[in-house]
Design a protein around this motif. Structure first.
Motif, PDB file in Angstrom:
ATOM      1  N   GLY A  90      14.901   0.930 -57.663  1.00 20.96           N
ATOM      2  CA  GLY A  90      16.212   0.153 -57.251  1.00 20.96           C
ATOM      3  C   GLY A  90      16.771   0.538 -55.659  1.00 20.96           C
ATOM      4  N   ARG A  91      15.702   1.751 -55.023  1.00 18.04           N
ATOM      5  CA  ARG A  91      15.996   1.858 -53.694  1.00 18.04           C
ATOM      6  C   ARG A  91      14.798   2.556 -53.150  1.00 18.04           C
ATOM      7  N   SER A  92      14.424   2.151 -51.891  1.00 17.06           N
ATOM      8  CA  SER A  92      13.123   2.595 -51.353  1.00 17.06           C
ATOM      9  C   SER A  92      13.421   4.302 -50.978  1.00 17.06           C
ATOM     10  N   ALA A  93      12.186   4.696 -50.626  1.00 22.65           N
ATOM     11  CA  ALA A  93      12.081   6.379 -50.623  1.00 22.65           C
ATOM     12  C   ALA A  93      13.117   6.633 -49.028  1.00 22.65           C
ATOM     13  N   ALA A  94      13.044   5.927 -48.218  1.00 23.07           N
ATOM     14  CA  ALA A  94      13.872   5.994 -47.088  1.00 23.07           C
ATOM     15  C   ALA A  94      15.572   5.924 -47.253  1.00 23.07           C
ATOM     16  N   GLN A  95      15.726   5.030 -48.259  1.00 20.94           N
ATOM     17  CA  GLN A  95      17.153   4.853 -48.728  1.00 20.94           C
ATOM     18  C   GLN A  95      17.639   5.780 -49.326  1.00 20.94           C
ATOM     19  N   ILE A  96      17.036   6.328 -50.248  1.00 23.16           N
ATOM     20  CA  ILE A  96      17.313   7.472 -51.111  1.00 23.16           C
ATOM     21  C   ILE A  96      17.408   8.821 -50.297  1.00 23.16           C
ATOM     22  N   GLY A  97      16.697   8.972 -49.247  1.00 23.40           N
ATOM     23  CA  GLY A  97      16.783  10.394 -48.358  1.00 23.40           C
ATOM     24  C   GLY A  97      17.916  10.216 -47.467  1.00 23.40           C
ATOM     25  N   ASP A  98      18.445   8.685 -47.222  1.00 22.42           N
ATOM     26  CA  ASP A  98      19.609   8.665 -46.364  1.00 22.42           C
ATOM     27  C   ASP A  98      20.640   8.966 -47.470  1.00 22.42           C
ATOM     28  N   LEU A  99      20.733   8.634 -48.606  1.00 21.68           N
ATOM     29  CA  LEU A  99      21.941   8.867 -49.420  1.00 21.68           C
ATOM     30  C   LEU A  99      21.866  10.322 -49.656  1.00 21.68           C
ATOM     31  N   ALA A 100      20.940  10.881 -49.841  1.00 23.55           N
ATOM     32  CA  ALA A 100      20.949  12.368 -50.312  1.00 23.55           C
ATOM     33  C   ALA A 100      21.415  13.177 -48.897  1.00 23.55           C
ATOM     34  N   GLY A 101      21.055  12.717 -47.987  1.00 26.86           N
ATOM     35  CA  GLY A 101      21.605  13.321 -46.654  1.00 26.86           C
ATOM     36  C   GLY A 101      22.805  13.239 -46.271  1.00 26.86           C
ATOM     37  N   SER A 102      23.357  12.111 -46.580  1.00 26.83           N
ATOM     38  CA  SER A 102      24.826  11.609 -46.577  1.00 26.83           C
ATOM     39  C   SER A 102      25.606  12.605 -47.385  1.00 26.83           C
ATOM     40  N   ALA A 103      25.165  12.948 -48.420  1.00 27.39           N
ATOM     41  CA  ALA A 103      25.967  13.721 -49.652  1.00 27.39           C
ATOM     42  C   ALA A 103      25.676  15.178 -49.371  1.00 27.39           C
ATOM     43  N   GLY A 104      24.929  15.555 -48.548  1.00 30.58           N
ATOM     44  CA  GLY A 104      24.510  16.971 -48.137  1.00 30.58           C
ATOM     45  C   GLY A 104      23.668  17.581 -49.280  1.00 30.58           C
ATOM     46  N   LEU A 105      22.762  16.658 -49.880  1.00 32.40           N
ATOM     47  CA  LEU A 105      21.855  17.235 -51.027  1.00 32.40           C
ATOM     48  C   LEU A 105      20.465  17.346 -50.350  1.00 32.40           C
ATOM     49  N   HIS A 106      19.703  18.325 -50.887  1.00 32.09           N
ATOM     50  CA  HIS A 106      18.602  18.728 -50.235  1.00 32.09           C
ATOM     51  C   HIS A 106      17.334  18.112 -51.082  1.00 32.09           C
ATOM     52  N   LEU A 107      16.456  17.893 -50.680  1.00 36.94           N
ATOM     53  CA  LEU A 107      15.362  17.400 -51.019  1.00 36.94           C
ATOM     54  C   LEU A 107      13.932  18.234 -51.121  1.00 36.94           C
ATOM     55  N   HIS A 108      13.417  18.444 -52.315  1.00 37.05           N
ATOM     56  CA  HIS A 108      11.944  19.220 -51.895  1.00 37.05           C
ATOM     57  C   HIS A 108      10.993  18.469 -52.014  1.00 37.05           C
ATOM     58  N   GLU A 109      10.957  16.983 -52.510  1.00 43.48           N
ATOM     59  CA  GLU A 109       9.878  16.118 -52.617  1.00 43.48           C
ATOM     60  C   GLU A 109      10.574  14.550 -52.691  1.00 43.48           C
ATOM     61  N   LEU A 110       9.939  13.874 -51.946  1.00 47.25           N
ATOM     62  CA  LEU A 110      10.429  12.341 -51.966  1.00 47.25           C
ATOM     63  C   LEU A 110       9.345  11.613 -51.933  1.00 47.25           C
ATOM     64  N   THR A 111       8.455  10.956 -52.867  1.00 48.50           N
ATOM     65  CA  THR A 111       7.277  10.420 -52.986  1.00 48.50           C
ATOM     66  C   THR A 111       7.379   9.010 -53.618  1.00 48.50           C
ATOM     67  N   LEU A 112       6.759   8.156 -52.760  1.00 47.93           N
ATOM     68  CA  LEU A 112       6.526   6.708 -53.605  1.00 47.93           C
ATOM     69  C   LEU A 112       5.307   6.647 -54.347  1.00 47.93           C
ATOM     70  N   VAL A 113       5.593   6.523 -55.586  1.00 49.06           N
ATOM     71  CA  VAL A 113       4.579   6.534 -56.722  1.00 49.06           C
ATOM     72  C   VAL A 113       4.232   5.040 -57.222  1.00 49.06           C
ATOM     73  N   ARG A 114       3.083   4.448 -56.523  1.00 46.29           N
ATOM     74  CA  ARG A 114       2.685   3.126 -56.680  1.00 46.29           C
ATOM     75  C   ARG A 114       2.099   2.759 -58.133  1.00 46.29           C
ATOM     76  N   SER A 115       2.532   1.805 -58.663  1.00 44.71           N
ATOM     77  CA  SER A 115       1.773   1.348 -59.814  1.00 44.71           C
ATOM     78  C   SER A 115       0.386   1.006 -59.876  1.00 44.71           C
ATOM     79  N   SER A 116      -0.341   1.423 -60.915  1.00 47.30           N
ATOM     80  CA  SER A 116      -1.826   1.112 -61.017  1.00 47.30           C
ATOM     81  C   SER A 116      -2.078   0.100 -62.084  1.00 47.30           C
ATOM     82  N   LEU A 117      -3.390  -0.204 -61.999  1.00 45.38           N
ATOM     83  CA  LEU A 117      -3.855  -0.925 -62.695  1.00 45.38           C
ATOM     84  C   LEU A 117      -3.730  -0.575 -64.298  1.00 45.38           C
ATOM     85  N   GLU A 118      -4.010   0.702 -64.350  1.00 45.21           N
ATOM     86  CA  GLU A 118      -4.284   1.357 -65.665  1.00 45.21           C
ATOM     87  C   GLU A 118      -2.859   1.293 -66.199  1.00 45.21           C
TER      88      GLU A 118
END
Length: 304
Positions: free
Chosen positions: A255-283
């Motif tokens: 529902g949000r891009s990785a960049a948007q999530i990072g901005d939301l977390a930053g504005s709330a003062g929350l630290h992130l240790h990983e923020l990765t877009l996982v693309r869907s696969s054929l499998e």
């Protein structure tokens, strides 16, 4: 082009292929996918006249396989690479095939060179490795320089170099305007080879679309997050109308891009240790679509 109309095959009470319609068009590699028992092999055998449809029809270039005067010039097929007399040499195997369809003998050496078997052309096929047998089967499929090529598990037994070669060969044949129809269980390989997919389950068509559409329709990408305050972050994202699921110490968010999530977390003062877009696969898409069509399910962790 390969065209099926209401194609049906029954074995007693079992409908192996259930009134399916499809068209395999030239100029692209079409992947043929489905769980074991889905009807793939039966469909391929009916295309090649090895099984007779119970009802409906399937044609190659507008005619049934049995009506083609020189079938190897119209459609080349690899269904069983081991269907070769073990005492016959690779060269002789291709020679009799060429003679049976009025194909010039010079074509034998051409396809032996194409698949890389020149140095073992006079060796008996019974001594070939699995990979060499696959290469000979592909040579046989191409002996008539056909406009339609049907391949069942063509990379079985090949090493990485051989797999890459088969991939390039199929794409090159399609680029020449040929119809290329290939079945495989190797999802990672099919994902980088096929442009179009035909997916079957329990004898019925489940999907007939481009590779990109298939993945986007049946497997969603998500953002994977690791954060020390996972619960607070999950609440924040849900308030922003994101779909949030928890998998161990990770959040999976849609529902949000990785960049948007990072901005939301930053504005709330929350630290992130990983923020990765996982693309869907054929499998992922295949497993989602065919979950109800799998013939046998293993139980993870079961012991005797």
């Amino acid at each position: 082009m390969i065209v099926a109309n209401a194609l049906t095959k029954t074995y007693g009470p079992t409908r192996a292929v259930d009134s399916i319609d499809f068209a395999v068009e030239p100029g692209r590699v079409t992947g043929f996918l489905g769980p074991n028992g889905a009807g793939k092999s039966t469909t391929m055998r009916m295309i090649l006249g090895l099984d007779r449809p119970t009802s409906g029809s399937v044609t190659v270039a507008g005619r049934r396989y049995h009506d083609l005067p020189a079938p190897l010039r119209e459609v080349g097929a690899l269904i069983d690479a081991h269907a070769i007399h073990p005492g016959r040499t690779a060269r002789d195997h291709l020679r009799w095939m060429a003679a049976s369809n009025g194909i010039p003998m010079k074509r034998v050496d051409e396809v032996l060179g194409l698949v890389g078997l020149e140095s073992v052309a006079d060796n008996r096929a019974g001594r070939f490795s699995l990979g060499m047998g696959q290469r000979l089967g592909i040579a046989a499929a191409l002996i008539g320089d056909p406009p339609v090529v049907v391949l069942d598990e063509p990379v079985n037994g090949l090493d990485p170099e051989g797999i890459r070669w088969v991939r390039g060969l199929m794409q090159r044949l399609a680029a020449e305007g040929r119809t290329v129809f290939v079945s495989s269980h190797l999802m990672s390989e099919m994902a980088v080879t096929a442009e179009h997919l035909l997916v079957v389950g329990r004898g019925q068509i489940l999907a007939d679309c481009s590779m990109a559409d298939f993945i986007s329709d049946h497997a969603a990408s998500y953002v994977r997050i690791k954060a020390p305050e996972r619960g607070r972050l999950a609440e924040l994202l849900r308030r922003e109308h994101c779909e949030v699921s928890i998998d161990g110490d990770e959040l999976h968010v849609q529902g949000r891009s990785a960049a948007q999530i990072g901005d939301l977390a930053g504005s709330a003062g929350l630290h992130l240790h990983e923020l990765t877009l996982v693309r869907s696969s054929l499998e992922d898409a295949f497993m989602t679509l065919t979950a109800d069509s799998v013939e046998y399910h293993a139980t993870v962790g079961a012991t005797s």
